[in-house]
Design a protein around this motif. Structure first.
Motif, PDB file in Angstrom:
ATOM      1  N   VAL A  31    -131.022 -79.698 -72.271  1.00  0.00           N
ATOM      2  CA  VAL A  31    -129.989 -79.758 -73.305  1.00  0.00           C
ATOM      3  C   VAL A  31    -129.736 -78.325 -73.780  1.00  0.00           C
ATOM      4  O   VAL A  31    -130.626 -77.677 -74.325  1.00  0.00           O
ATOM      5  N   ALA A  86    -119.756 -77.102 -91.416  1.00  0.00           N
ATOM      6  CA  ALA A  86    -118.846 -78.005 -90.692  1.00  0.00           C
ATOM      7  C   ALA A  86    -118.683 -77.640 -89.225  1.00  0.00           C
ATOM      8  O   ALA A  86    -118.543 -78.512 -88.373  1.00  0.00           O
ATOM      9  N   LYS A  87    -118.745 -76.358 -88.926  1.00  0.00           N
ATOM     10  CA  LYS A  87    -118.437 -75.930 -87.562  1.00  0.00           C
ATOM     11  C   LYS A  87    -119.632 -75.993 -86.619  1.00  0.00           C
ATOM     12  O   LYS A  87    -119.550 -75.590 -85.462  1.00  0.00           O
ATOM     13  N   CYS A  89    -121.984 -78.900 -86.435  1.00  0.00           N
ATOM     14  CA  CYS A  89    -122.603 -80.200 -86.683  1.00  0.00           C
ATOM     15  C   CYS A  89    -122.666 -81.070 -85.441  1.00  0.00           C
ATOM     16  O   CYS A  89    -121.653 -81.253 -84.769  1.00  0.00           O
ATOM     17  N   ALA A  90    -123.830 -81.643 -85.167  1.00  0.00           N
ATOM     18  CA  ALA A  90    -123.911 -82.692 -84.150  1.00  0.00           C
ATOM     19  C   ALA A  90    -123.489 -83.999 -84.818  1.00  0.00           C
ATOM     20  O   ALA A  90    -124.074 -84.404 -85.826  1.00  0.00           O
ATOM     21  N   VAL A  91    -122.461 -84.654 -84.274  1.00  0.00           N
ATOM     22  CA  VAL A  91    -121.869 -85.817 -84.923  1.00  0.00           C
ATOM     23  C   VAL A  91    -122.141 -87.084 -84.109  1.00  0.00           C
ATOM     24  O   VAL A  91    -121.790 -87.165 -82.930  1.00  0.00           O
ATOM     25  N   ILE A 117    -123.875 -87.269 -89.502  1.00  0.00           N
ATOM     26  CA  ILE A 117    -124.174 -85.898 -89.094  1.00  0.00           C
ATOM     27  C   ILE A 117    -125.690 -85.781 -88.931  1.00  0.00           C
ATOM     28  O   ILE A 117    -126.439 -86.238 -89.797  1.00  0.00           O
ATOM     29  N   VAL A 118    -126.136 -85.212 -87.834  1.00  0.00           N
ATOM     30  CA  VAL A 118    -127.560 -84.907 -87.704  1.00  0.00           C
ATOM     31  C   VAL A 118    -127.842 -83.740 -88.653  1.00  0.00           C
ATOM     32  O   VAL A 118    -127.172 -82.701 -88.566  1.00  0.00           O
ATOM     33  N   ARG A 119    -128.785 -83.915 -89.559  1.00  0.00           N
ATOM     34  CA  ARG A 119    -128.965 -82.942 -90.655  1.00  0.00           C
ATOM     35  C   ARG A 119    -129.051 -81.490 -90.144  1.00  0.00           C
ATOM     36  O   ARG A 119    -129.889 -81.194 -89.297  1.00  0.00           O
ATOM     37  N   VAL A 151    -130.656 -79.668 -86.840  1.00  0.00           N
ATOM     38  CA  VAL A 151    -129.771 -79.299 -85.732  1.00  0.00           C
ATOM     39  C   VAL A 151    -128.581 -78.504 -86.249  1.00  0.00           C
ATOM     40  O   VAL A 151    -127.896 -78.946 -87.178  1.00  0.00           O
ATOM     41  N   TRP A 153    -125.334 -76.478 -84.393  1.00  0.00           N
ATOM     42  CA  TRP A 153    -124.752 -76.282 -83.088  1.00  0.00           C
ATOM     43  C   TRP A 153    -124.377 -74.813 -82.875  1.00  0.00           C
ATOM     44  O   TRP A 153    -123.236 -74.426 -83.048  1.00  0.00           O
ATOM     45  N   MET A 155    -123.721 -71.333 -80.854  1.00  0.00           N
ATOM     46  CA  MET A 155    -123.140 -71.021 -79.556  1.00  0.00           C
ATOM     47  C   MET A 155    -124.037 -70.084 -78.756  1.00  0.00           C
ATOM     48  O   MET A 155    -124.263 -70.287 -77.584  1.00  0.00           O
ATOM     49  N   MET A 164    -130.599 -74.698 -81.066  1.00  0.00           N
ATOM     50  CA  MET A 164    -129.752 -75.735 -81.623  1.00  0.00           C
ATOM     51  C   MET A 164    -130.592 -76.675 -82.487  1.00  0.00           C
ATOM     52  O   MET A 164    -130.257 -76.950 -83.630  1.00  0.00           O
ATOM     53  N   GLU A 165    -131.684 -77.186 -81.922  1.00  0.00           N
ATOM     54  CA  GLU A 165    -132.636 -77.942 -82.729  1.00  0.00           C
ATOM     55  C   GLU A 165    -133.786 -76.995 -83.049  1.00  0.00           C
ATOM     56  O   GLU A 165    -134.230 -76.245 -82.181  1.00  0.00           O
TER      57      GLU A 165
END
Ligand code: ZN
Ligand code: ZN
Lengths: 488, 488
Positions: A31, A86-87, A89-91, A117-119, A151, A153, A155, A164-165
Motif C-alpha cells: 500500500v 481535508a486534502k 483524508c482517507a474516506v 473519515i479515517v482519523r 492516516v 494521505w 503525497m 500515510m499511516e
C-alpha cells in the motif's frame, strides 16, 4: 562479507533507507506510503512507548480509546481544522464487496449515507465525547491520552518520517481555565524535551510555531525541533494550546464553581513513529543503526565462540553465568548461540541492529578470566576482567547513553549559527545547512519570501526572550531572533 | 442514593448495558457500532494486554505492525477468506475532501485506482510480507504477533461483544512442517485457556469448530468457549491451523534443508476486547462490575473518613502508612481522599467499578488499631488488625481470585447437561439454556436443522475422545458427543 549500507556522505537519503533495511526496522508495504514495522523496529517503538507512557501517567494522565472513524460532518465543525486536513483524508464510502468477473468489486448498493473519515487526528471525535462527560467544574480537568494509528494521505512519503499511516499517541485534555490549559501545554512540551534528550539522546530546541506552521485549530503550537546529521531540522513533537476552539465547535460548556456556564479550555499533544526516523538520523553511522541504551531492544549481545563440543559447553556455561549477573541488573540481554552462521556475520548483524554493547567470549577468555567488550558507538574494543563484568557493562551503558547525547549536542552546536544579514543567512543555509538564528519582522509575507528563496522555514520562536533587532530581510523591528532551518 | 443498575434477573441485556455505563467502561459513539473505551475500560484492557503479551513473549513470539489498509485484490486471493469477509468490509475509495455549500464533500477527482479495505484481519497483508521474508528453512519459524484495531461491518452490535471496530491481537506464524504448525495452534489455544482461567477467572471449554463455524480460510479452528450468567455461550478466543492455504494464495515457498521448494505452513490466533464482555457477564452482579484481582486496574481502594482537620491529618497518615506497605507487595492501590462527595457515594462508585477490596479507615479504627475490610465479590465486611494488614489484604486478593473462578466453575457445571434424546435437548435449550453435550452425525445438514429449530449451535467438538453413540436427530452413528449452546 560486504556491508550493504551506502555511505552517509555519498548519499544520505540512500544511507537512511539502507540503515532501516539492514537493521530490519521496517519494509515498504504494497500500500503506497504505508510501511510494515518489523520486530526490531516495533521492539524499539515499544520501549519508546513504555517510557513515554510512564511519563504521561506520572503527570496524571490516563489512557482511553476513541473510534478510528470520524463522521465527515464532524471535521467541518472547526473551520481551520477541516482546512488543514481535508486534502489528506482517507474516506470510507461503502461497507460491502461483491463478486465480480476478476475477483471482487465494491457493492454500489452499500454506499454509506454519511462518509466516514479515517482519523488524521482525533480532536473532533474526542470533543464530541467530552460534551457528554463534562457538566461541572468537578468533571475537570480531563487528562486523557490515546495510543493509536492515524492516516494522513501524504503525497511524498519517507519511512518513519512521513508515512500515510503512522502510530502515535495523542493527548487531549480539558480544563476549567486558560492558565491551567497553557500550563498543561508547556508541561507536555517539557515531557517531550525530557524524553528526547534523556531517552533518545537527541538534543532539541523548544519554542512556538509561527501562525503559518501552527496546528490546524490551535491557538499556539509548541514544538521540539532537532537537527539531523544531514543538517536538516526535524519537528519531533508538538504540544498545542487549543484555546476554546474545539469547545465552541462542539458546544462543550461547564458550570463553574460560581454557577456560570463557560466554554472549556483544551490542549492536545502528540509524538509518533516519526521519532524513530529522528533517532536513526541523529546517531547512526555507515555500519548501521546506533540506538541509545535506554531504548535498545537488546542492550547487550553476547557472542560465544567455540571450536568443538567440549569448548562449547564450557563457553556457554561461562556466558550463562555472566547473563545471570546482567539479568540481576535488569539489563536486556541476548545470547547469540546460533550455530549455522559465522562470528563475522553475527558481528555485522548486531552492528546493523544497533546493539550498544557486544561481549565476545571464547576459550582463551575462559583461560584468562576475561571478556572482550566492544562498544557499538565508538567501535572501541577492550579486554575486561571477568570479575565485576556485569557492573562494568552497566556503567558502560550509562556512559554510552551520555556520550551519544554529548556527541549529538556538539554536532548541533557546531551547526547552529546566528546571523545578522540576509546574505550571510543565505550563504549558510545553502552551503552548510543547520540551524540559523536570525531576526524576522514577524510577518507571514517575509516568512514566505525567505522560504521561497532559501527553502528554510521558521522552526520555532524561542520561549526565552532574546535581544531586539532588525529583520534581516526588511529591516523592520524584530523582538528576538527566531530559529530557521531547512526541514523534513 | 439509588443505584442505576437494572437487575440481572429482570433484564439481562439492560443490566449489561447498565454495568458498562456505571463502571464507566465504555460509551456508545456517534459512529454506529463503534464505541469509546473510557479510562476504566482501557486500564482493564491494558492489564489483559500486558499479561497476554508476556505469555506470547514467553512462548517465543515478537510483536510487529502491518498496514491498516489492504488492497482489495489481496482479499480475493484466498477464495474462502474473501467469501467470509466481503460482506462486512469498510472500503476506502477516495483520498480528499473539498468545500461544499454545507461543509465538505468527497472530492470526486480523488477516486483511488484500487480501493483499500480497512483490515478485518491481516492474513493477506501479512502473507504478502512473508513472501519476501522467507526463502529458506533457516528463516522459519516466523512467530509474530500484532496488537491492532480491526473493522468488521456488523449489523447487530453490542458493546465489547460485537462492535464494528475492535481492538485485538492477531498472531501469525509460519512453519516448515505441518506438525510444527499444528503444535503452535494447540499451544496458543492452551495460552488462551490459561489466560481465561487463571487471569480472568473464566472457565472455558476447548475444542475444534465444525466446518460451518470455521474461520474463513482455516483448515481447523480451535476455540475456547465459556458460558455466561444468562446461560448463553461466548466464543472467547480462536486459534487457527491454516494449512498451506495462504502460502499457496501468496506463493510463499521455502527451500528445505534437503533443497526442495515447499509451501509454508501457517497459523493465526486472536483474542479481542470481546473478552471484556465475557468478563463482565461471567462475574458481575446487580451492584455493577466484579473484576478478578489479577486484572483489576485498582486492586484495593482505601476510603478514609474524618470529621475535622485534625482527624483528617491523623487518618491520612494512617492510610499512607498502610499504602506504603501495600505498595511493597506490588498491589495496585488507590486512596480516595476526594472531599466533595459522601462516603456512601464513594462506596457505590467503587462497587460499580469492580474494585476487589475496599479498606475503610476512620478515627475509631485509629483508636483500636483496626481497618475495615470489605470484599466486592461477597460483600463481606470484617474488622481486621492494623498489624499485618498488607499481607492479609494480599492473601485475600488471592482468595478472591480463586473464589471467583470456583464460583463461575460451579455455575457452569450446574448448567452443563448431557442428553441422549432430541426432545430432552430441545427442552433444556428452551427452558434453561446452558451447555448441552449431545450426539451428532457429523453432517452440516443436521447441524443446520438443529440451529433452525433451537437456535443452538455446535460450540465445539471436544479434543478428548468421547464415547460413540447415535445422533440425537437422525440416529446415524456419532463418534462422540459435541457441545451445543445458544451463543452470542
Ligand atoms: Zn559553520
Ligand atoms: Zn439443569
Amino acid at each position: 562479507m560486504a556491508k550493504k549500507i551506502t555511505s552517509k556522505d555519498e548519499d544520505f537519503s540512500q544511507w537512511y533507507q539502507d540503515v532501516i533495511r539492514e537493521g530490519k526496522l521496517a519494509d515498504h508495504s504494497p500500500v503506497r506510503g504505508c510501511m510494515v514495522i518489523r520486530p526490531n523496529g516495533y521492539a524499539l517503538w515499544e520501549n519508546m512507548k513504555d517510557s513515554l507512557d510512564q511519563m504521561f501517567k506520572d503527570t496524571g494522565h490516563e489512557n482511553a480509546y476513541f473510534p478510528l472513524f470520524i463522521p465527515k460532518s464532524f471535521l467541518s465543525k472547526e473551520a481551520q481544522h477541516v482546512e488543514g486536513f481535508a486534502k489528506e483524508c482517507a474516506v470510507v464510502t461503502h461497507n460491502r464487496l461483491q463478486s465480480s468477473e476478476d475477483g471482487v468489486e465494491v457493492d454500489p448498493e452499500s454506499k454509506l449515507d454519511e462518509e466516514l473519515i479515517v482519523r488524521p487526528t482525533s480532536e473532533t471525535i474526542i470533543w464530541d465525547s467530552y460534551r457528554d462527560w463534562i457538566q461541572s467544574y468537578r468533571d475537570l480537568p480531563i487528562l486523557i491520552n490515546q495510543w493509536a494509528n492515524v492516516v494522513r494521505w501524504e503525497m511524498r512519503t519517507r519511512m518513519f518520517l512521513r508515512t500515510m499511516e503512522f502510530l502515535w499517541q495523542e493527548g487531549h485534555t480539558a480544563h476549567a481555565t486558560k492558565e491551567e490549559a497553557v500550563d498543561e501545554t508547556k508541561q507536555m512540551l517539557e515531557v517531550y524535551r525530557t524524553f528526547a534528550e534523556e531517552y533518545m539522546a537527541m538534543p532539541v530546541k523548544t519554542g512556538v510555531k509561527t501562525e503559518s506552521e501552527r496546528f490546524a485549530g490551535a491557538v499556539d503550537t509548541y514544538c521540539i525541533e532537532t537537527l539531523l546529521q544531514d543538517n536538516k531540522a526535524l519537528q519531533a513533537g508538538t504540544s498545542h494550546f487549543l484555546g476554546q476552539n474545539f469547545a465552541k465547535a462542539f458546544d462543550v460548556k461547564f458550570q463553574s464553581s460560581e454557577g456560570q456556564h463557560e466554554y472549556v479550555w483544551a490542549t492536545s499533544w502528540g509524538v509518533s513513529t516519526r521519532l524513530i526516523g529522528g533517532l536513526i538520523m541523529t546517531h547512526s553511522d555507515d555500519q548501521g543503526l546506533i540506538i541509545p541504551p535506554k531504548l535498545a531492544p537488546n542492550q547487550i549481545v553476547i557472542v560465544p565462540i567455540w571450536k568443538n563440543d567440549e569448548q562449547k559447553e564450557e563457553v556457554l556455561d561461562y556466558c550463562h553465568e555472566i547473563m545471570d549477573e546482567l539479568n540481576e541488573l535488569d539489563i536486556r540481554i541476548k545470547l547469540d548461540h546460533r550455530e549455522n552462521m559465522s562470528v563475522g556475520w553475527k558481528f555485522n548483524e548486531h552492528e546493523a541492529a544497533g546493539v550498544p554493547l557486544r561481549l565476545t567470549i571464547g576459550p582463551r577468555d575462559l583461560e584468562n578470566n576475561n571478556v572482550e567488550v566492544a562498544r557499538r558507538d565508538t567501535g572501541n574494543k577492550n579486554i575486561e576482567d571477568r570479575e565485576g563484568i556485569a557492573q562494568h557493562a552497566a556503567d558502560l551503558l550509562e556512559t554510552i547513553q551520555e556520550d551519544l547525547y554529548k556527541s549529538a549536542q556538539q554536532r548541533i552546536d557546531e551547526n547552529t549559527h546566528s546571523v545578522d544579514s540576509y546574505n550571510e543567512f543565505k550563504e549558510i543555509i545553502e552551503e552548510e545547512g543547520g540551524f540559523v538564528y536570525a531576526h524576522w519582522d514577524g510577518t507571514a509575507e517575509t516568512e514566505e519570501k525567505i522560504k521561497d528563496e532559501t527553502k528554510a522555514t521558521i522552526r520555532c520562536i524561542p520561549l526565552e526572550d532574546g535581544e531586539q533587532g532588525e529583520c534581516m530581510v526588511t529591516g523592520k523591528p524584530s523582538k528576538q531572533k527566531v530559529l530557521f532551518a531547512q526541514a523534513y
